[in-house]
Design a protein around this motif. Structure first.
Motif, PDB file in Angstrom:
ATOM      1  N   GLY A  42      -7.843   7.969   2.075  1.00 56.70           N
ATOM      2  CA  GLY A  42      -8.276   7.591   0.741  1.00 56.70           C
ATOM      3  C   GLY A  42      -9.621   8.217   0.437  1.00 56.70           C
ATOM      4  O   GLY A  42     -10.452   8.375   1.333  1.00 56.70           O
ATOM      5  N   LYS A  43      -9.848   8.574  -0.828  1.00 55.92           N
ATOM      6  CA  LYS A  43     -11.103   9.219  -1.198  1.00 55.92           C
ATOM      7  C   LYS A  43     -11.620   8.644  -2.508  1.00 55.92           C
ATOM      8  O   LYS A  43     -10.837   8.293  -3.394  1.00 55.92           O
ATOM      9  N   ARG A  44     -12.946   8.562  -2.607  1.00 56.24           N
ATOM     10  CA  ARG A  44     -13.616   8.232  -3.871  1.00 56.24           C
ATOM     11  C   ARG A  44     -15.046   8.718  -3.780  1.00 56.24           C
ATOM     12  O   ARG A  44     -15.709   8.482  -2.769  1.00 56.24           O
ATOM     13  N   LYS A  45     -15.517   9.377  -4.829  1.00 56.30           N
ATOM     14  CA  LYS A  45     -16.842   9.993  -4.850  1.00 56.30           C
ATOM     15  C   LYS A  45     -17.000  10.875  -3.614  1.00 56.30           C
ATOM     16  O   LYS A  45     -16.206  11.779  -3.408  1.00 56.30           O
ATOM     17  N   ASP A  46     -18.004  10.615  -2.775  1.00 61.52           N
ATOM     18  CA  ASP A  46     -18.183  11.405  -1.552  1.00 61.52           C
ATOM     19  C   ASP A  46     -17.624  10.708  -0.325  1.00 61.52           C
ATOM     20  O   ASP A  46     -17.769  11.197   0.785  1.00 61.52           O
ATOM     21  N   ALA A  47     -17.015   9.551  -0.491  1.00 59.88           N
ATOM     22  CA  ALA A  47     -16.523   8.770   0.642  1.00 59.88           C
ATOM     23  C   ALA A  47     -15.090   9.158   0.985  1.00 59.88           C
ATOM     24  O   ALA A  47     -14.259   9.390   0.104  1.00 59.88           O
ATOM     25  N   VAL A  48     -14.808   9.229   2.286  1.00 66.65           N
ATOM     26  CA  VAL A  48     -13.472   9.523   2.777  1.00 66.65           C
ATOM     27  C   VAL A  48     -13.098   8.441   3.780  1.00 66.65           C
ATOM     28  O   VAL A  48     -13.837   8.181   4.734  1.00 66.65           O
ATOM     29  N   ALA A  49     -11.949   7.799   3.577  1.00 69.01           N
ATOM     30  CA  ALA A  49     -11.508   6.715   4.460  1.00 69.01           C
ATOM     31  C   ALA A  49     -10.198   7.097   5.127  1.00 69.01           C
ATOM     32  O   ALA A  49      -9.268   7.551   4.462  1.00 69.01           O
ATOM     33  N   ARG A  50     -10.157   6.925   6.439  1.00 72.22           N
ATOM     34  CA  ARG A  50      -8.900   7.078   7.178  1.00 72.22           C
ATOM     35  C   ARG A  50      -8.391   5.673   7.452  1.00 72.22           C
ATOM     36  O   ARG A  50      -9.081   4.859   8.045  1.00 72.22           O
ATOM     37  N   VAL A  51      -7.156   5.372   7.004  1.00 68.89           N
ATOM     38  CA  VAL A  51      -6.649   4.002   7.016  1.00 68.89           C
ATOM     39  C   VAL A  51      -5.319   3.938   7.752  1.00 68.89           C
ATOM     40  O   VAL A  51      -4.415   4.727   7.491  1.00 68.89           O
ATOM     41  N   TRP A  52      -5.222   2.983   8.683  1.00 70.40           N
ATOM     42  CA  TRP A  52      -3.974   2.675   9.367  1.00 70.40           C
ATOM     43  C   TRP A  52      -3.605   1.244   9.030  1.00 70.40           C
ATOM     44  O   TRP A  52      -4.452   0.348   9.097  1.00 70.40           O
ATOM     45  N   ILE A  53      -2.336   0.996   8.664  1.00 72.96           N
ATOM     46  CA  ILE A  53      -1.885  -0.371   8.427  1.00 72.96           C
ATOM     47  C   ILE A  53      -0.693  -0.655   9.322  1.00 72.96           C
ATOM     48  O   ILE A  53       0.090   0.240   9.650  1.00 72.96           O
ATOM     49  N   ASP A  79      -2.376  -5.842   8.891  1.00 73.89           N
ATOM     50  CA  ASP A  79      -3.684  -5.604   9.488  1.00 73.89           C
ATOM     51  C   ASP A  79      -4.101  -4.187   9.115  1.00 73.89           C
ATOM     52  O   ASP A  79      -3.286  -3.264   9.115  1.00 73.89           O
ATOM     53  N   VAL A  80      -5.393  -4.017   8.837  1.00 76.63           N
ATOM     54  CA  VAL A  80      -5.915  -2.722   8.416  1.00 76.63           C
ATOM     55  C   VAL A  80      -7.011  -2.299   9.374  1.00 76.63           C
ATOM     56  O   VAL A  80      -7.887  -3.094   9.708  1.00 76.63           O
ATOM     57  N   MET A  81      -6.938  -1.051   9.817  1.00 77.88           N
ATOM     58  CA  MET A  81      -8.013  -0.460  10.618  1.00 77.88           C
ATOM     59  C   MET A  81      -8.440   0.795   9.873  1.00 77.88           C
ATOM     60  O   MET A  81      -7.630   1.699   9.655  1.00 77.88           O
ATOM     61  N   ALA A  82      -9.712   0.822   9.441  1.00 73.32           N
ATOM     62  CA  ALA A  82     -10.188   1.943   8.636  1.00 73.32           C
ATOM     63  C   ALA A  82     -11.488   2.489   9.199  1.00 73.32           C
ATOM     64  O   ALA A  82     -12.308   1.737   9.723  1.00 73.32           O
ATOM     65  N   THR A  83     -11.652   3.801   9.099  1.00 73.85           N
ATOM     66  CA  THR A  83     -12.929   4.444   9.389  1.00 73.85           C
ATOM     67  C   THR A  83     -13.357   5.165   8.120  1.00 73.85           C
ATOM     68  O   THR A  83     -12.561   5.876   7.509  1.00 73.85           O
ATOM     69  N   VAL A  84     -14.613   4.947   7.716  1.00 71.13           N
ATOM     70  CA  VAL A  84     -15.113   5.490   6.464  1.00 71.13           C
ATOM     71  C   VAL A  84     -16.366   6.300   6.724  1.00 71.13           C
ATOM     72  O   VAL A  84     -17.207   5.910   7.535  1.00 71.13           O
ATOM     73  N   LYS A  85     -16.477   7.452   6.058  1.00 73.01           N
ATOM     74  CA  LYS A  85     -17.666   8.287   6.150  1.00 73.01           C
ATOM     75  C   LYS A  85     -18.067   8.731   4.763  1.00 73.01           C
ATOM     76  O   LYS A  85     -17.218   8.920   3.895  1.00 73.01           O
ATOM     77  N   GLN A  87     -17.197   3.801  -0.717  1.00 65.52           N
ATOM     78  CA  GLN A  87     -16.425   3.559   0.496  1.00 65.52           C
ATOM     79  C   GLN A  87     -15.368   2.493   0.263  1.00 65.52           C
ATOM     80  O   GLN A  87     -14.237   2.614   0.739  1.00 65.52           O
ATOM     81  N   ALA A  88     -15.708   1.447  -0.487  1.00 61.90           N
ATOM     82  CA  ALA A  88     -14.723   0.401  -0.786  1.00 61.90           C
ATOM     83  C   ALA A  88     -13.577   0.978  -1.617  1.00 61.90           C
ATOM     84  O   ALA A  88     -12.403   0.677  -1.365  1.00 61.90           O
ATOM     85  N   GLY A  89     -13.901   1.825  -2.589  1.00 57.87           N
ATOM     86  CA  GLY A  89     -12.853   2.469  -3.386  1.00 57.87           C
ATOM     87  C   GLY A  89     -11.988   3.397  -2.558  1.00 57.87           C
ATOM     88  O   GLY A  89     -10.774   3.485  -2.763  1.00 57.87           O
ATOM     89  N   ALA A  90     -12.601   4.075  -1.586  1.00 52.58           N
ATOM     90  CA  ALA A  90     -11.840   4.973  -0.708  1.00 52.58           C
ATOM     91  C   ALA A  90     -10.892   4.181   0.183  1.00 52.58           C
ATOM     92  O   ALA A  90      -9.746   4.586   0.402  1.00 52.58           O
ATOM     93  N   VAL A  91     -11.353   3.045   0.690  1.00 50.99           N
ATOM     94  CA  VAL A  91     -10.491   2.207   1.536  1.00 50.99           C
ATOM     95  C   VAL A  91      -9.328   1.661   0.703  1.00 50.99           C
ATOM     96  O   VAL A  91      -8.177   1.641   1.155  1.00 50.99           O
ATOM     97  N   LYS A  92      -9.602   1.245  -0.549  1.00 50.20           N
ATOM     98  CA  LYS A  92      -8.528   0.750  -1.425  1.00 50.20           C
ATOM     99  C   LYS A  92      -7.501   1.846  -1.677  1.00 50.20           C
ATOM    100  O   LYS A  92      -6.285   1.599  -1.622  1.00 50.20           O
ATOM    101  N   HIS A  93      -7.965   3.060  -1.934  1.00 51.15           N
ATOM    102  CA  HIS A  93      -7.059   4.189  -2.169  1.00 51.15           C
ATOM    103  C   HIS A  93      -6.221   4.465  -0.922  1.00 51.15           C
ATOM    104  O   HIS A  93      -5.008   4.684  -1.000  1.00 51.15           O
ATOM    105  N   GLY A  94      -6.861   4.433   0.263  1.00 51.10           N
ATOM    106  CA  GLY A  94      -6.133   4.669   1.507  1.00 51.10           C
ATOM    107  C   GLY A  94      -5.114   3.580   1.794  1.00 51.10           C
ATOM    108  O   GLY A  94      -3.991   3.861   2.240  1.00 51.10           O
TER     109      GLY A  94
END
Length: 168
Positions: free
Chosen positions: A48-59, A100-106, A113-120
């Motif tokens: 997931g991505k938003r602005k400059d944040a990138v989230a890798r999400v596993w559910i 369950d969600v496991m996410a890494t955000v940079k 970052q919250a928007g990127a996690v939601k997108h992911g």
């Protein structure tokens, strides 16, 4: 061709005699998968991505535990608004508390970052259960928010702001 076509009437006759060819349907990778995409551990992954944040999400199926960068969601995103943003994807899809969600955000700030996690999460839910796609698509959660900060231009104080003008 044995006969020569000289007028439009001749062309119509030739086309009418020829059998109609069906256009082949070509499957592309951009088409939505009709079957779930899961790894050997039963998880679905999405970025997931938003602005400059990138989230890798596993559910994966679970009790609704959300972990971001090794911390509980309540610890990482202390503001209730950001916690609500992350939970929106589950509430719209009607599966709150089931994954369950496991996410890494940079990158970026907490809001991005919250928007990127939601997108992911939204993309991972559609991969895990393709039947959830229409609800998430209608809510606009599968579209990446492409707004990013405009770069600073040469000769300007900021992206568009000029230096203060001095008449004398």
């Amino acid at each position: 061709m044995a006969e020569e076509i000289k007028t439009l009437d001749d062309l119509k006759e030739v086309v009418a005699d020829a059998p109609a060819a069906e256009a082949p349907v070509v499957a592309t990778e951009s088409m939505t998968p009709t079957e779930p995409v899961r790894d050997e551990l039963g998880r679905s992954y999405a970025t997931g991505k938003r602005k400059d944040a990138v989230a890798r999400v596993w559910i994966k199926p679970g009790k609704g535990v959300v972990t971001v960068n090794g911390k509980a969601m309540n610890d990482y995103f202390a503001r209730p608004v950001l916690q609500m943003v992350i939970g929106q994807a589950f509430s719209v899809a009607g599966v709150a508390g089931e994954f369950d969600v496991m996410a890494t955000v940079k990158g970026g700030g907490l809001s991005g970052q919250a928007g990127a996690v939601k997108h992911g999460i939204s993309k991972a839910l559609t991969l895990y259960e393709p039947s959830l796609r229409p609800a998430l698509k209608a809510a606009g959660f599968l579209t990446r928010d492409s707004r990013v900060v405009e770069r600073k231009k040469y000769g300007k104080r900021k992206a568009r702001r000029s230096f203060q003008f001095s008449k004398r």
